[in-house]
Design a protein around this motif. Structure first.
Motif, PDB file in Angstrom:
ATOM      1  N   LYS A   1     -42.786  12.978 -28.325  1.00 23.63           N
ATOM      2  CA  LYS A   1     -42.091  13.175 -27.501  1.00 23.63           C
ATOM      3  C   LYS A   1     -40.688  13.719 -27.126  1.00 23.63           C
ATOM      4  O   LYS A   1     -40.336  12.832 -27.772  1.00 23.63           O
ATOM      5  N   THR A   2     -40.054  14.800 -26.657  1.00 23.91           N
ATOM      6  CA  THR A   2     -38.349  14.626 -27.290  1.00 23.91           C
ATOM      7  C   THR A   2     -38.292  14.231 -25.012  1.00 23.91           C
ATOM      8  O   THR A   2     -39.141  14.032 -24.550  1.00 23.91           O
ATOM      9  N   LEU A   3     -37.079  13.594 -25.880  1.00 23.47           N
ATOM     10  CA  LEU A   3     -37.195  12.981 -24.406  1.00 23.47           C
ATOM     11  C   LEU A   3     -37.079  13.892 -22.755  1.00 23.47           C
ATOM     12  O   LEU A   3     -37.560  13.115 -22.170  1.00 23.47           O
ATOM     13  N   LYS A   4     -36.476  14.772 -23.002  1.00 21.57           N
ATOM     14  CA  LYS A   4     -36.998  16.473 -22.069  1.00 21.57           C
ATOM     15  C   LYS A   4     -38.741  16.262 -21.346  1.00 21.57           C
ATOM     16  O   LYS A   4     -39.057  15.882 -20.474  1.00 21.57           O
ATOM     17  N   ASP A   5     -39.259  16.246 -22.286  1.00 25.59           N
ATOM     18  CA  ASP A   5     -40.426  16.367 -22.152  1.00 25.59           C
ATOM     19  C   ASP A   5     -41.105  15.534 -21.435  1.00 25.59           C
ATOM     20  O   ASP A   5     -41.873  15.081 -20.500  1.00 25.59           O
ATOM     21  N   LEU A   6     -41.228  13.610 -22.069  1.00 24.10           N
ATOM     22  CA  LEU A   6     -41.051  12.769 -21.503  1.00 24.10           C
ATOM     23  C   LEU A   6     -40.684  12.436 -19.718  1.00 24.10           C
ATOM     24  O   LEU A   6     -41.025  12.806 -19.446  1.00 24.10           O
ATOM     25  N   ALA A   7     -39.224  13.011 -20.239  1.00 28.52           N
ATOM     26  CA  ALA A   7     -38.755  12.860 -18.448  1.00 28.52           C
ATOM     27  C   ALA A   7     -40.071  13.587 -17.411  1.00 28.52           C
ATOM     28  O   ALA A   7     -40.158  12.843 -16.126  1.00 28.52           O
ATOM     29  N   GLN A   8     -40.711  15.150 -17.653  1.00 30.52           N
ATOM     30  CA  GLN A   8     -41.382  16.000 -17.217  1.00 30.52           C
ATOM     31  C   GLN A   8     -42.311  15.512 -16.682  1.00 30.52           C
ATOM     32  O   GLN A   8     -42.938  15.767 -14.802  1.00 30.52           O
ATOM     33  N   GLN A   9     -42.836  14.562 -17.974  1.00 33.93           N
ATOM     34  CA  GLN A   9     -44.947  14.386 -17.340  1.00 33.93           C
ATOM     35  C   GLN A   9     -44.172  13.178 -17.124  1.00 33.93           C
ATOM     36  O   GLN A   9     -44.946  12.505 -15.895  1.00 33.93           O
ATOM     37  N   LEU A  10     -43.249  12.348 -16.707  1.00 32.99           N
ATOM     38  CA  LEU A  10     -43.283  10.568 -16.459  1.00 32.99           C
ATOM     39  C   LEU A  10     -42.075  10.967 -14.313  1.00 32.99           C
ATOM     40  O   LEU A  10     -42.623  10.405 -14.045  1.00 32.99           O
TER      41      LEU A  10
ATOM     42  N   ALA B   1     -35.642   8.355 -17.400  1.00 36.66           N
ATOM     43  CA  ALA B   1     -36.543   8.487 -19.052  1.00 36.66           C
ATOM     44  C   ALA B   1     -36.442   7.905 -20.076  1.00 36.66           C
ATOM     45  O   ALA B   1     -36.486   7.285 -20.289  1.00 36.66           O
ATOM     46  N   ARG B   2     -34.827   8.625 -20.827  1.00 33.97           N
ATOM     47  CA  ARG B   2     -33.992   7.558 -21.405  1.00 33.97           C
ATOM     48  C   ARG B   2     -33.397   5.677 -21.089  1.00 33.97           C
ATOM     49  O   ARG B   2     -34.079   4.792 -22.107  1.00 33.97           O
ATOM     50  N   PHE B   3     -33.431   5.145 -20.157  1.00 39.21           N
ATOM     51  CA  PHE B   3     -33.508   3.747 -19.325  1.00 39.21           C
ATOM     52  C   PHE B   3     -34.815   3.133 -20.115  1.00 39.21           C
ATOM     53  O   PHE B   3     -34.781   1.992 -20.940  1.00 39.21           O
ATOM     54  N   GLN B   4     -36.405   4.126 -19.867  1.00 39.11           N
ATOM     55  CA  GLN B   4     -37.250   2.999 -20.284  1.00 39.11           C
ATOM     56  C   GLN B   4     -37.583   2.907 -21.333  1.00 39.11           C
ATOM     57  O   GLN B   4     -37.753   2.103 -21.822  1.00 39.11           O
ATOM     58  N   LEU B   5     -36.804   4.517 -22.227  1.00 38.57           N
ATOM     59  CA  LEU B   5     -37.053   4.670 -24.005  1.00 38.57           C
ATOM     60  C   LEU B   5     -36.727   3.554 -23.786  1.00 38.57           C
ATOM     61  O   LEU B   5     -37.477   2.506 -25.010  1.00 38.57           O
ATOM     62  N   LEU B   6     -35.067   2.848 -23.829  1.00 35.27           N
ATOM     63  CA  LEU B   6     -34.376   2.482 -24.491  1.00 35.27           C
ATOM     64  C   LEU B   6     -34.755   1.440 -23.729  1.00 35.27           C
ATOM     65  O   LEU B   6     -34.924  -0.485 -25.087  1.00 35.27           O
ATOM     66  N   LYS B   7     -35.657   0.785 -22.983  1.00 32.48           N
ATOM     67  CA  LYS B   7     -36.086  -0.811 -22.508  1.00 32.48           C
ATOM     68  C   LYS B   7     -37.319  -0.636 -23.641  1.00 32.48           C
ATOM     69  O   LYS B   7     -37.376  -2.362 -24.450  1.00 32.48           O
ATOM     70  N   LEU B   8     -38.460  -0.252 -23.597  1.00 31.01           N
ATOM     71  CA  LEU B   8     -39.405  -0.166 -24.393  1.00 31.01           C
ATOM     72  C   LEU B   8     -38.912  -0.649 -26.006  1.00 31.01           C
ATOM     73  O   LEU B   8     -40.068  -0.798 -26.822  1.00 31.01           O
ATOM     74  N   SER B   9     -37.986   0.168 -26.307  1.00 29.11           N
ATOM     75  CA  SER B   9     -36.799   0.241 -27.719  1.00 29.11           C
ATOM     76  C   SER B   9     -36.812  -1.212 -27.945  1.00 29.11           C
ATOM     77  O   SER B   9     -37.002  -1.684 -29.382  1.00 29.11           O
TER      78      SER B   9
END
Length: 210
Positions: free
Chosen positions: A21-30, A37-45
């Protein structure tokens, strides 16, 4: 989405079920901002669960696509994998490959008999596939089905709870395909079009009426 999972793991759940997913798509679904969303993904990364790839789409700026790493996929259970692998190796060592093949085939027959308790020969093909997807979902395969534009069906399994065993002995995969073919009937063609063991993120089966 499963509402019982922890907030910080919802991105992992989405990527497992739906792929990159793109960041935008994930943000919408979350239901959060892109920065959230970027904060969550960077943490998971940083924890090793997700990864990103920059990719140019058309003439616009490159976009980042996020997907699960091997560690991310491993968060979803592989049923009793360590014990299963030991048992498979012991059967091979002490009884041989033929005996192992017979055991896998027998297990497939047991599964077929169990499915036939719910899936009737008189059911329509769509009903059979719907019931099969529900049974596979209960078994941990994160399964569902879709109807294609031309009237065929896709049975999709986003997780393989026996992946370790299937990696060691692909007879499990062949038996599954035979089981699906048998339960859906002789007037149906079942073809595996995506395979986790071949590097796909999921297993998917194209089902067509002959």
């Amino acid at each position: 989405m499963n509402n019982n999972i922890q907030e910080n793991e919802k991105a992992i759940w989405i990527l497992k079920n739906e792929g990159e997913k793109t960041l935008k798509d994930l943000a919408q679904q979350l239901g959060v901002t892109t920065e959230g969303a970027r904060f969550q993904l960077l943490k998971l990364s940083n924890e090793g669960y997700v990864k990103s790839e920059s990719r140019a789409i058309g003439r616009g700026r490159p976009q980042q696509f996020w997907s699960l790493t091997q560690k991310g996929h491993a968060k979803f259970p592989d049923s009793h994998s360590e014990l299963t692998l030991r048992l498979i190796n012991k059967i091979k060592e002490n009884l041989g490959e033929d005996t192992l093949s017979e055991i896998i085939s027998s297990t497939g027959q047991d599964n077929l008999a169990n499915y036939r308790k719910s899936i009737l020969e008189t059911d329509s093909l769509e009903t059979k596939i719907q019931k099969l997807a529900q049974l596979r979902e209960k078994e941990g395969y994160m399964a569902y089905f879709e109807k294609t534009e031309n009237g065929d069906f896709l049975l999709i399994e986003n997780h393989c709870p026996i992946c370790a065993a299937a990696t060691l002995c692909q007879g499990f995969c062949s038996t599954e395909l035979n089981t699906f073919q048998s339960i859906l009937g002789p007037n149906t063609k079942v073809e595996r079009v995506d395979h986790i063991l071949a590097g796909a993120r999921r297993c998917a089966y194209l089902i067509q009426e002959k």
